[in-house]
Design an enzyme around this catalytic site. Structure first.
Site, PDB file in Angstrom:
ATOM      1  N   ILE A  14     -19.463 -31.524 -56.927  1.00 14.19           N
ATOM      2  CA  ILE A  14     -19.003 -32.891 -57.182  1.00 14.19           C
ATOM      3  C   ILE A  14     -19.818 -33.511 -58.313  1.00 14.19           C
ATOM      4  O   ILE A  14     -19.298 -34.224 -59.168  1.00 14.19           O
ATOM      5  CB  ILE A  14     -19.073 -33.745 -55.902  1.00 14.19           C
ATOM      6  CG1 ILE A  14     -18.302 -33.054 -54.777  1.00 14.19           C
ATOM      7  CG2 ILE A  14     -18.523 -35.148 -56.140  1.00 14.19           C
ATOM      8  CD1 ILE A  14     -18.544 -33.596 -53.407  1.00 14.19           C
ATOM      9  N   SER A  36     -31.139 -24.662 -57.003  1.00 13.50           N
ATOM     10  CA  SER A  36     -31.213 -23.910 -55.730  1.00 13.50           C
ATOM     11  C   SER A  36     -29.811 -23.595 -55.207  1.00 13.50           C
ATOM     12  O   SER A  36     -29.609 -22.669 -54.449  1.00 13.50           O
ATOM     13  CB  SER A  36     -31.962 -24.746 -54.677  1.00 13.50           C
ATOM     14  OG  SER A  36     -31.226 -25.943 -54.422  1.00 13.50           O
ATOM     15  N   ASN A  37     -28.816 -24.396 -55.629  1.00 15.12           N
ATOM     16  CA  ASN A  37     -27.460 -24.135 -55.128  1.00 15.12           C
ATOM     17  C   ASN A  37     -26.453 -24.333 -56.258  1.00 15.12           C
ATOM     18  O   ASN A  37     -25.351 -24.803 -56.059  1.00 15.12           O
ATOM     19  CB  ASN A  37     -27.152 -25.091 -53.954  1.00 15.12           C
ATOM     20  CG  ASN A  37     -25.899 -24.662 -53.200  1.00 15.12           C
ATOM     21  OD1 ASN A  37     -25.501 -23.501 -53.284  1.00 15.12           O
ATOM     22  ND2 ASN A  37     -25.265 -25.598 -52.525  1.00 15.12           N
ATOM     23  N   ASP A  60     -37.639 -30.319 -58.891  1.00 15.91           N
ATOM     24  CA  ASP A  60     -37.413 -30.314 -57.443  1.00 15.91           C
ATOM     25  C   ASP A  60     -37.809 -31.689 -56.916  1.00 15.91           C
ATOM     26  O   ASP A  60     -38.987 -32.065 -56.980  1.00 15.91           O
ATOM     27  CB  ASP A  60     -38.271 -29.209 -56.779  1.00 15.91           C
ATOM     28  CG  ASP A  60     -37.874 -29.028 -55.319  1.00 15.91           C
ATOM     29  OD1 ASP A  60     -37.886 -27.892 -54.828  1.00 15.91           O
ATOM     30  OD2 ASP A  60     -37.517 -30.049 -54.686  1.00 15.91           O
ATOM     31  N   ASN A 102     -35.495 -31.775 -47.431  1.00 16.08           N
ATOM     32  CA  ASN A 102     -34.776 -31.773 -48.703  1.00 16.08           C
ATOM     33  C   ASN A 102     -33.815 -32.948 -48.848  1.00 16.08           C
ATOM     34  O   ASN A 102     -33.577 -33.439 -49.944  1.00 16.08           O
ATOM     35  CB  ASN A 102     -33.986 -30.462 -48.864  1.00 16.08           C
ATOM     36  CG  ASN A 102     -33.504 -30.295 -50.301  1.00 16.08           C
ATOM     37  OD1 ASN A 102     -34.234 -30.609 -51.237  1.00 16.08           O
ATOM     38  ND2 ASN A 102     -32.268 -29.862 -50.471  1.00 16.08           N
ATOM     39  N   SER A 127     -20.917 -38.781 -46.424  1.00 16.06           N
ATOM     40  CA  SER A 127     -19.857 -37.892 -45.944  1.00 16.06           C
ATOM     41  C   SER A 127     -19.186 -38.460 -44.705  1.00 16.06           C
ATOM     42  O   SER A 127     -19.834 -39.143 -43.900  1.00 16.06           O
ATOM     43  CB  SER A 127     -20.467 -36.519 -45.604  1.00 16.06           C
ATOM     44  OG  SER A 127     -19.560 -35.741 -44.862  1.00 16.06           O
ATOM     45  N   TYR A 152     -27.512 -31.714 -40.643  1.00 14.34           N
ATOM     46  CA  TYR A 152     -26.941 -32.114 -41.949  1.00 14.34           C
ATOM     47  C   TYR A 152     -26.298 -33.500 -41.817  1.00 14.34           C
ATOM     48  O   TYR A 152     -26.620 -34.417 -42.566  1.00 14.34           O
ATOM     49  CB  TYR A 152     -25.912 -31.093 -42.442  1.00 14.34           C
ATOM     50  CG  TYR A 152     -25.007 -31.687 -43.486  1.00 14.34           C
ATOM     51  CD1 TYR A 152     -23.706 -32.090 -43.164  1.00 14.34           C
ATOM     52  CD2 TYR A 152     -25.472 -31.925 -44.777  1.00 14.34           C
ATOM     53  CE1 TYR A 152     -22.894 -32.686 -44.103  1.00 14.34           C
ATOM     54  CE2 TYR A 152     -24.662 -32.525 -45.723  1.00 14.34           C
ATOM     55  CZ  TYR A 152     -23.379 -32.916 -45.375  1.00 14.34           C
ATOM     56  OH  TYR A 152     -22.582 -33.518 -46.322  1.00 14.34           O
ATOM     57  N   LYS A 156     -27.300 -37.507 -43.379  1.00 17.35           N
ATOM     58  CA  LYS A 156     -26.429 -38.475 -44.075  1.00 17.35           C
ATOM     59  C   LYS A 156     -26.504 -39.835 -43.367  1.00 17.35           C
ATOM     60  O   LYS A 156     -26.569 -40.881 -44.000  1.00 17.35           O
ATOM     61  CB  LYS A 156     -24.990 -37.958 -44.122  1.00 17.35           C
ATOM     62  CG  LYS A 156     -24.790 -36.759 -45.027  1.00 17.35           C
ATOM     63  CD  LYS A 156     -25.213 -37.055 -46.461  1.00 17.35           C
ATOM     64  CE  LYS A 156     -25.056 -35.854 -47.370  1.00 17.35           C
ATOM     65  NZ  LYS A 156     -25.563 -36.099 -48.736  1.00 17.35           N
ATOM     66  N   ASN A 182     -12.752 -34.436 -47.466  1.00 16.58           N
ATOM     67  CA  ASN A 182     -12.956 -33.020 -47.832  1.00 16.58           C
ATOM     68  C   ASN A 182     -12.660 -32.767 -49.307  1.00 16.58           C
ATOM     69  O   ASN A 182     -11.505 -32.621 -49.688  1.00 16.58           O
ATOM     70  CB  ASN A 182     -12.082 -32.136 -46.939  1.00 16.58           C
ATOM     71  CG  ASN A 182     -12.658 -32.051 -45.540  1.00 16.58           C
ATOM     72  OD1 ASN A 182     -12.826 -33.054 -44.853  1.00 16.58           O
ATOM     73  ND2 ASN A 182     -13.009 -30.833 -45.136  1.00 16.58           N
ATOM     74  N   ASN A 202     -16.558 -23.242 -46.588  1.00 16.59           N
ATOM     75  CA  ASN A 202     -15.437 -24.191 -46.617  1.00 16.59           C
ATOM     76  C   ASN A 202     -14.094 -23.475 -46.795  1.00 16.59           C
ATOM     77  O   ASN A 202     -14.012 -22.380 -47.358  1.00 16.59           O
ATOM     78  CB  ASN A 202     -15.646 -25.228 -47.730  1.00 16.59           C
ATOM     79  CG  ASN A 202     -16.840 -26.143 -47.446  1.00 16.59           C
ATOM     80  OD1 ASN A 202     -17.694 -26.323 -48.286  1.00 16.59           O
ATOM     81  ND2 ASN A 202     -16.892 -26.721 -46.254  1.00 16.59           N
ATOM     82  N   ARG A 298     -14.285 -22.809 -34.374  1.00 23.94           N
ATOM     83  CA  ARG A 298     -15.650 -22.798 -34.927  1.00 23.94           C
ATOM     84  C   ARG A 298     -16.454 -23.912 -34.250  1.00 23.94           C
ATOM     85  O   ARG A 298     -15.981 -25.053 -34.172  1.00 23.94           O
ATOM     86  CB  ARG A 298     -15.626 -23.004 -36.445  1.00 23.94           C
ATOM     87  CG  ARG A 298     -16.981 -23.062 -37.115  1.00 23.94           C
ATOM     88  CD  ARG A 298     -16.864 -23.100 -38.643  1.00 23.94           C
ATOM     89  NE  ARG A 298     -16.263 -24.363 -39.091  1.00 23.94           N
ATOM     90  CZ  ARG A 298     -16.141 -24.671 -40.398  1.00 23.94           C
ATOM     91  NH1 ARG A 298     -16.534 -23.825 -41.347  1.00 23.94           N
ATOM     92  NH2 ARG A 298     -15.599 -25.827 -40.745  1.00 23.94           N
TER      93      ARG A 298
HETATM   94  C1  WQD Z   1     -11.976 -27.479 -42.980  1.00 28.60           C
HETATM   95  C2  WQD Z   1     -11.060 -26.939 -41.919  1.00 28.60           C
HETATM   96  C3  WQD Z   1     -12.124 -25.485 -40.342  1.00 28.60           C
HETATM   97  C4  WQD Z   1     -13.056 -22.291 -43.156  1.00 28.60           C
HETATM   98  C5  WQD Z   1     -17.408 -29.715 -44.106  1.00 28.60           C
HETATM   99  C6  WQD Z   1     -18.616 -30.550 -43.839  1.00 28.60           C
HETATM  100  C7  WQD Z   1     -18.437 -31.895 -44.468  1.00 28.60           C
HETATM  101  C8  WQD Z   1     -18.137 -31.731 -45.934  1.00 28.60           C
HETATM  102  C9  WQD Z   1     -16.897 -30.870 -46.126  1.00 28.60           C
HETATM  103  C10 WQD Z   1     -20.205 -31.876 -47.159  1.00 28.60           C
HETATM  104  C11 WQD Z   1     -11.707 -26.919 -40.548  1.00 28.60           C
HETATM  105  C12 WQD Z   1     -11.078 -24.730 -41.160  1.00 28.60           C
HETATM  106  C13 WQD Z   1     -12.605 -23.483 -42.603  1.00 28.60           C
HETATM  107  C14 WQD Z   1     -12.450 -21.070 -42.767  1.00 28.60           C
HETATM  108  C15 WQD Z   1     -10.971 -22.294 -41.321  1.00 28.60           C
HETATM  109  N1  WQD Z   1     -19.229 -31.141 -46.604  1.00 28.60           N
HETATM  110  N2  WQD Z   1     -11.589 -23.469 -41.718  1.00 28.60           N
HETATM  111  N3  WQD Z   1     -11.422 -21.114 -41.858  1.00 28.60           N
HETATM  112  O1  WQD Z   1     -15.835 -28.539 -41.748  1.00 28.60           O
HETATM  113  O2  WQD Z   1     -14.056 -30.268 -42.406  1.00 28.60           O
HETATM  114  O3  WQD Z   1     -16.283 -30.322 -43.509  1.00 28.60           O
HETATM  115  O4  WQD Z   1     -17.172 -29.612 -45.486  1.00 28.60           O
HETATM  116  O5  WQD Z   1     -20.265 -33.054 -47.244  1.00 28.60           O
HETATM  117  O6  WQD Z   1     -19.616 -32.634 -44.308  1.00 28.60           O
HETATM  118  O7  WQD Z   1     -18.727 -30.730 -42.446  1.00 28.60           O
HETATM  119  O8  WQD Z   1     -14.703 -28.477 -44.019  1.00 28.60           O
HETATM  120  O9  WQD Z   1     -13.700 -26.675 -45.346  1.00 28.60           O
HETATM  121  O10 WQD Z   1     -15.475 -26.075 -43.606  1.00 28.60           O
HETATM  122  O11 WQD Z   1     -13.213 -26.782 -42.863  1.00 28.60           O
HETATM  123  O12 WQD Z   1     -10.050 -22.307 -40.494  1.00 28.60           O
HETATM  124  O13 WQD Z   1     -12.809 -19.952 -43.222  1.00 28.60           O
HETATM  125  O14 WQD Z   1     -10.754 -25.588 -42.237  1.00 28.60           O
HETATM  126  O15 WQD Z   1     -12.052 -25.093 -38.975  1.00 28.60           O
HETATM  127  O16 WQD Z   1     -10.709 -27.231 -39.590  1.00 28.60           O
HETATM  128  P1  WQD Z   1     -15.183 -29.383 -42.788  1.00 28.60           P
HETATM  129  P2  WQD Z   1     -14.314 -26.931 -44.009  1.00 28.60           P
END
Ligand code: WQD
Length: 344
Positions: A14, A36-37, A60, A102, A127, A152, A156, A182, A202, A298
């Site tokens: 972002i 680092s990322n 850093d 961090n 977030s 995490y 926030k 997202n 993600n 998950r």
């Molecule tokens: C989205 C949906 C999963 C991967 C996270 C953080 C949030 C923000 C955005 C930083 C969910 C499903 C995912 C996969 C799947 N990050 N999924 N198979 O968990 O909503 O949010 O990322 O700020 O803080 O929590 O995003 O993309 O991981 O998942 O089915 O291989 O996709 O179960 O429903 P999430 P995500």
């Protein structure tokens, strides 16, 4: 004379898109990133898009003295957009101290420097994770901030409280927290995009890596949720819309339009899409059939989250313009560009 803005984590997903949007609006950008990322390659991508190479400092932010020295060197910083943080939910559960150090020490060191400035402006990358599973949908900024599901998410929540408490006793400091839903997609030029390190956590980078042949199939984490098709619902917002929102929020602070000295905004499209709908959107724009399997839920996933964007629309005068299809198309174009680069 253009205003100089510090973007921490400016080589991240972002952050890099926001640097482009800031430069295109005439701001002078200094990036702090400890790589680092992220990768220095991103600096080239930004420069190829805007023809302006942002200043870059490999610092850093956990080094308090280095943060102080930065503000002595760059004593004309008018605003800070703070992205630099660790953001993997699962990793934060395994290594909470890494996340508390961090994500919080760095914020404190930045604010300690900003307090000394005449009229500092600060934007915090927050977030929707702060809401957990909200009681009501769509989610407004006044929704209850619940006990975080992960360190995490907790960083926030605590980060927002640190800023709010500091603003209460620092009248010259004006700050905004932006709660992203997202973020997905990439710059339409395919010069910058999401660069997950290792196996993507993600959904969208996992989809594009599966479609390009890097992953065998996508695992859909559960189809037994109380939603129309059984899969989780999220508010997928194009990173280009998100970047533009940061510029709009910064201009609101710089133009002193903000009455309160601390405000919070949800940044989403206001529309929820299920995982299966996200897959269908990708298949439609890529013309590919995505191999996937339904597996168990998950840990820590919430059923549904999508934003009430009224405040951002009315107060920031900002509204998401791209669709999930636009975002999927740009993500796919970026993944294909990454493959081309590897084959060179
Ligand atoms: C989205 C949906 C999963 C991967 C996270 C953080 C949030 C923000 C955005 C930083 C969910 C499903 C995912 C996969 C799947 N990050 N999924 N198979 O968990 O909503 O949010 O990322 O700020 O803080 O929590 O995003 O993309 O991981 O998942 O089915 O291989 O996709 O179960 O429903 P999430 P995500």
């Amino acid at each position: 004379m253009s205003k100089r803005i510090l973007v921490t984590g400016g080589l991240g997903f972002i952050g890099s898109h926001t640097v482009v949007a800031l430069q295109e609006k005439g701001f002078e950008v200094v990036i702090i990133d400890n790589l680092s990322n992220s990768s220095l390659e991103v600096l080239g991508g930004i420069t190829r898009i805007t023809r302006i190479s942002p200043e870059f400092e490999n610092i850093d932010l956990r080094e308090k003295a280095a943060v102080k020295a930065f503000f002595e060197k760059y004593n004309d910083i008018e605003g800070v957009i703070h992205f630099a943080a660790s953001k993997a939910v699962g990793e934060s559960v395994e290594n909470p101290l890494l996340y508390y150090e961090n994500n919080l020490n760095t914020l404190i060191y930045l604010l300690q420097q900003l307090k000394e400035k005449e009229a500092p402006k600060f934007i915090f990358s927050s977030s929707c994770t702060v809401y957990g599973q909200a009681d009501e949908l769509p989610i407004t900024e006044s929704a209850q901030v619940k006990k975080a599901e992960s360190p995490y998410g907790n960083t926030k929540q605590i980060g927002e409280e640190i800023i709010s408490d500091t603003c209460k006793v620092t009248p010259n400091l004006k700050a905004i927290s932006l709660r992203y839903f997202n973020p997905i997609g990439a710059h339409p030029s395919a010069e910058i995009g999401e660069l997950p390190i290792g196996t993507p956590q993600n959904l969208v980078p996992y989809i594009t890596q599966t479609a390009i042949g890097m992953r065998e199939k996508l695992s859909v984490f559960g189809d037994d949720y109380p939603t129309p098709d059984g899969t989780c619902i999220r508010d997928y917002i194009h990173v280009m819309d998100l970047a533009r929102a940061h510029v709009v929020a910064l201009e609101r602070l710089l133009d002193d339009e903000q009455q309160e000295n601390y405000e919070v905004f949800n940044l989403g499209t206001g529309k929820g899409n299920s995982v299966l709908e996200a897959i269908q959107a990708f298949e439609k724009v890529s013309g590919t059939k995505l191999p996937y399997q339904i597996v168990g839920r998950r840990e820590g996933d919430i059923t549904a989250a999508y934003a009430d964007t009224t405040r951002a629309n009315d107060v920031l005068k900002w509204k998401a313009e791209y669709s999930i299809e636009d975002a999927m198309e740009s993500a796919w174009k970026w993944q294909q560009r990454l493959k081309e680069k590897e084959e060179v």
